[in-house]
Design a protein around this motif. Structure first.
Motif, PDB file in Angstrom:
ATOM      1  N   SER A 249       0.826  -1.214   0.000  1.00  0.00           N
ATOM      2  CA  SER A 249       0.000   0.000   0.000  1.00  0.00           C
ATOM      3  C   SER A 249       0.852   1.253   0.000  1.00  0.00           C
ATOM      4  CB  SER A 249      -0.941  -0.009   1.213  1.00  0.00           C
ATOM      5  OG  SER A 249      -1.867  -1.067   1.100  1.00  0.00           O
ATOM      6  N   GLU A 250       1.965   1.220   0.732  1.00  0.00           N
ATOM      7  CA  GLU A 250       2.869   2.375   0.753  1.00  0.00           C
ATOM      8  C   GLU A 250       3.433   2.631  -0.633  1.00  0.00           C
ATOM      9  OE1 GLU A 250       5.883   1.959   3.689  1.00  0.00           O
ATOM     10  OE2 GLU A 250       4.498   1.197   5.223  1.00  0.00           O
ATOM     11  N   MET A 251       3.777   1.558  -1.344  1.00  0.00           N
ATOM     12  CA  MET A 251       4.321   1.729  -2.695  1.00  0.00           C
ATOM     13  C   MET A 251       3.273   2.309  -3.630  1.00  0.00           C
ATOM     14  SD  MET A 251       6.750  -1.613  -3.336  1.00  0.00           S
ATOM     15  CE  MET A 251       5.418  -2.800  -3.244  1.00  0.00           C
ATOM     16  N   TYR A 252       2.035   1.843  -3.497  1.00  0.00           N
ATOM     17  CA  TYR A 252       0.981   2.280  -4.407  1.00  0.00           C
ATOM     18  C   TYR A 252       0.599   3.736  -4.187  1.00  0.00           C
ATOM     19  CZ  TYR A 252       0.422  -2.760  -5.087  1.00  0.00           C
ATOM     20  OH  TYR A 252       0.640  -4.094  -5.348  1.00  0.00           O
ATOM     21  N   GLN A 253       0.803   4.240  -2.977  1.00  0.00           N
ATOM     22  CA  GLN A 253       0.421   5.623  -2.675  1.00  0.00           C
ATOM     23  C   GLN A 253       1.256   6.635  -3.453  1.00  0.00           C
ATOM     24  OE1 GLN A 253       0.673   5.921   1.593  1.00  0.00           O
ATOM     25  NE2 GLN A 253      -1.092   4.568   1.925  1.00  0.00           N
ATOM     26  N   ARG A 254       2.348   6.204  -4.020  1.00  0.00           N
ATOM     27  CA  ARG A 254       3.198   7.105  -4.805  1.00  0.00           C
ATOM     28  C   ARG A 254       2.580   7.444  -6.157  1.00  0.00           C
ATOM     29  NH1 ARG A 254       8.690   3.799  -5.033  1.00  0.00           N
ATOM     30  NH2 ARG A 254       7.158   2.300  -5.816  1.00  0.00           N
ATOM     31  N   PHE A 255       1.553   6.693  -6.552  1.00  0.00           N
ATOM     32  CA  PHE A 255       0.966   6.865  -7.874  1.00  0.00           C
ATOM     33  C   PHE A 255      -0.384   7.577  -7.775  1.00  0.00           C
ATOM     34  CE2 PHE A 255       3.638   3.093  -8.084  1.00  0.00           C
ATOM     35  CZ  PHE A 255       4.418   3.353  -9.200  1.00  0.00           C
ATOM     36  N   ALA A 256      -0.531   8.654  -8.555  1.00  0.00           N
ATOM     37  CA  ALA A 256      -1.808   9.364  -8.629  1.00  0.00           C
ATOM     38  C   ALA A 256      -2.652   8.732  -9.727  1.00  0.00           C
ATOM     39  CB  ALA A 256      -1.572  10.835  -8.930  1.00  0.00           C
ATOM     40  N   ILE A 257      -3.872   8.322  -9.383  1.00  0.00           N
ATOM     41  CA  ILE A 257      -4.740   7.641 -10.339  1.00  0.00           C
ATOM     42  C   ILE A 257      -5.840   8.602 -10.790  1.00  0.00           C
ATOM     43  CG2 ILE A 257      -6.055   5.557 -10.810  1.00  0.00           C
ATOM     44  CD1 ILE A 257      -3.228   5.047  -9.729  1.00  0.00           C
ATOM     45  N   GLU A 258      -6.081   8.651 -12.089  1.00  0.00           N
ATOM     46  CA  GLU A 258      -7.142   9.478 -12.650  1.00  0.00           C
ATOM     47  C   GLU A 258      -7.913   8.664 -13.687  1.00  0.00           C
ATOM     48  OE1 GLU A 258      -6.080  13.526 -13.731  1.00  0.00           O
ATOM     49  OE2 GLU A 258      -4.080  13.200 -12.886  1.00  0.00           O
ATOM     50  N   THR A 259      -8.992   9.229 -14.181  1.00  0.00           N
ATOM     51  CA  THR A 259      -9.733   8.601 -15.275  1.00  0.00           C
ATOM     52  C   THR A 259      -9.846   9.574 -16.435  1.00  0.00           C
ATOM     53  OG1 THR A 259     -11.879   9.313 -14.416  1.00  0.00           O
ATOM     54  CG2 THR A 259     -11.079   7.134 -13.721  1.00  0.00           C
ATOM     55  N   VAL A 260      -9.991   9.020 -17.635  1.00  0.00           N
ATOM     56  CA  VAL A 260     -10.150   9.837 -18.824  1.00  0.00           C
ATOM     57  C   VAL A 260     -11.063   9.088 -19.788  1.00  0.00           C
ATOM     58  CG1 VAL A 260      -8.100   8.848 -19.947  1.00  0.00           C
ATOM     59  CG2 VAL A 260      -8.940  11.098 -20.649  1.00  0.00           C
ATOM     60  N   ASP A 261     -11.922   9.820 -20.482  1.00  0.00           N
ATOM     61  CA  ASP A 261     -12.808   9.222 -21.485  1.00  0.00           C
ATOM     62  C   ASP A 261     -12.153   9.330 -22.859  1.00  0.00           C
ATOM     63  OD1 ASP A 261     -14.951   8.481 -19.781  1.00  0.00           O
ATOM     64  OD2 ASP A 261     -15.561  10.590 -19.672  1.00  0.00           O
ATOM     65  N   VAL A 262     -12.055   8.203 -23.530  1.00  0.00           N
ATOM     66  CA  VAL A 262     -11.411   8.140 -24.840  1.00  0.00           C
ATOM     67  C   VAL A 262     -12.484   7.863 -25.895  1.00  0.00           C
ATOM     68  CG1 VAL A 262      -9.691   6.947 -26.247  1.00  0.00           C
ATOM     69  CG2 VAL A 262      -9.298   7.265 -23.791  1.00  0.00           C
ATOM     70  N   PRO A 263     -12.557   8.649 -26.958  1.00  0.00           N
ATOM     71  CA  PRO A 263     -13.584   8.423 -27.985  1.00  0.00           C
ATOM     72  C   PRO A 263     -13.266   7.189 -28.820  1.00  0.00           C
ATOM     73  CG  PRO A 263     -12.088  10.149 -28.684  1.00  0.00           C
ATOM     74  CD  PRO A 263     -11.700   9.820 -27.271  1.00  0.00           C
ATOM     75  N   GLU A 264     -14.240   6.754 -29.584  1.00  0.00           N
ATOM     76  CA  GLU A 264     -14.020   5.646 -30.512  1.00  0.00           C
ATOM     77  C   GLU A 264     -12.871   5.986 -31.453  1.00  0.00           C
ATOM     78  OE1 GLU A 264     -17.407   3.487 -32.648  1.00  0.00           O
ATOM     79  OE2 GLU A 264     -16.545   4.725 -34.273  1.00  0.00           O
ATOM     80  N   GLN A 265     -12.043   4.993 -31.764  1.00  0.00           N
ATOM     81  CA  GLN A 265     -10.922   5.256 -32.657  1.00  0.00           C
ATOM     82  C   GLN A 265     -10.555   4.007 -33.455  1.00  0.00           C
ATOM     83  OE1 GLN A 265      -7.721   6.704 -30.184  1.00  0.00           O
ATOM     84  NE2 GLN A 265      -7.717   4.892 -28.880  1.00  0.00           N
ATOM     85  N   VAL A 266     -10.076   4.236 -34.661  1.00  0.00           N
ATOM     86  CA  VAL A 266      -9.572   3.162 -35.519  1.00  0.00           C
ATOM     87  C   VAL A 266      -8.092   2.980 -35.202  1.00  0.00           C
ATOM     88  CG1 VAL A 266      -9.142   2.415 -37.889  1.00  0.00           C
ATOM     89  CG2 VAL A 266     -11.219   3.722 -37.331  1.00  0.00           C
ATOM     90  N   VAL A 267      -7.658   1.722 -34.988  1.00  0.00           N
ATOM     91  CA  VAL A 267      -6.249   1.472 -34.685  1.00  0.00           C
ATOM     92  C   VAL A 267      -5.691   0.437 -35.650  1.00  0.00           C
ATOM     93  CG1 VAL A 267      -6.414   2.107 -32.248  1.00  0.00           C
ATOM     94  CG2 VAL A 267      -6.819  -0.266 -32.938  1.00  0.00           C
ATOM     95  N   ILE A 268      -4.455   0.663 -36.094  1.00  0.00           N
ATOM     96  CA  ILE A 268      -3.699  -0.371 -36.793  1.00  0.00           C
ATOM     97  C   ILE A 268      -2.800  -1.034 -35.754  1.00  0.00           C
ATOM     98  CG2 ILE A 268      -3.814   0.676 -39.065  1.00  0.00           C
ATOM     99  CD1 ILE A 268      -1.024   1.813 -38.647  1.00  0.00           C
TER     100      ILE A 268
END
Length: 294
Positions: free
Chosen positions: A124-143
């Protein structure tokens, strides 16, 4: 009579294996092994008796082989070093090998520290170093380009495959999003994934034509990624290295569990920065999971 016994030497400049072993401060057994491994061959082998004979000038090579083996140097690299003779080329070959060893040990040391943290309950101490966020990604075509790969080959493959795909994107309307690598299964020294390099592009029709042309050369594909929400943490170039990146993945997973979110797609690494230009502490990558509410 044994091979080590005193025998009639065919050439006064030759030494029996026993005499040569004494001068080289090695065992006859070691010399036979070096001969079998083609690292140090006798100067002469008696056809009738099979006895091995050496020249005094081979002593230094014998000692060098013995010392290189103490460094756990692979046989092929020992052959390169001793084949180069004395001088800067041999020294450079040894320096390159030892730099590789130190890099491997440094990685193992970091992994040991990471595992100590997990085993001692400090995750848990190690994980606290990371800031977690969310983002919405639109539909996309990928190769995409997919490959089964082990962990030691993964960094080189990521760079090469994303480079190929970004070059190909010029035929597909250009890059239209952040390139990423998605993992269909674990990649480690025992598990080979596969991993899938993905580059968003603007022109789906052109992308499908490109994939068809290159299907035989690489395991290429085109797909439409649906709009999705990603939970992610941003990491530096130094943190991309194994095993630091494992802590980033686990930190996002722990945050998802705490937030009541479930994984809704392949975990991934999004590379948004110029890798070559970035410094060790520069942000270069987002470790992400597609998520949905339970």
């Amino acid at each position: 009579m044994t091979e080590d016994a005193v025998v009639d030497v065919p050439d006064r400049d030759l030494l029996t294996i026993g005499a040569f072993a004494a001068r080289a401060r090695l065992s006859a057994k070691a010399l036979r092994l070096y001969d079998r491994l083609e690292l140090l061959s006798p100067a002469h082998v008696d056809e009738a008796t099979g006895y091995r004979y050496y020249r005094a000038g081979q002593v230094e090579r014998a000692r060098l082989v013995a010392m290189l083996r103490q460094l756990d140097m692979p046989l092929a690299r020992i052959a390169e070093v001793v084949g180069a003779g004395d001088g800067p080329t041999a020294a450079e070959l040894l320096g390159t090998y030892w730099a590789d060893v130190e890099a491997r040990v440094a990685g193992q040391r970091t992994l040991a520290e990471y595992l100590r943290g997990r085993l001692s309950g400090r995750s848990s101490e190690m994980y606290q170093r990371f800031a977690i966020e969310t983002v919405d990604v639109p539909e996309q075509v990928v190769i995409t380009e997919k490959r089964h790969t082990l962990a030691d080959e993964l960094p080189a493959w990521i760079g090469a495959s994303l480079g190929r795909l970004e070059a190909a994107a010029r035929e597909c309307g250009g890059v239209s999003g952040v390139p990423y690598v998605a993992y269909h299964a674990e990649v480690s020294m025992e598990s080979d994934g596969p991993a899938e390099a993905c580059v968003p592009v603007a022109d789906e029709a052109a992308a499908r034509a490109w994939a068809e042309r290159h299907a035989r050369a690489w395991e290429t594909a085109v797909r439409v990624e649906p709009a999705q929400r990603l939970a992610y943490t941003r990491i530096t170039k130094a943190q991309v290295a194994h095993p630091q990146i494992l802590a980033a993945f686990e930190a996002v997973e722990e945050w998802m569990a705490a937030e009541g979110l479930t994984q809704a797609g392949l975990c991934r690494e999004l590379y948004f920065a110029d890798w070559e230009a970035a410094g060790a502490e520069d942000p270069v990558c987002d470790v992400a999971f597609p998520v949905s509410s339970r």
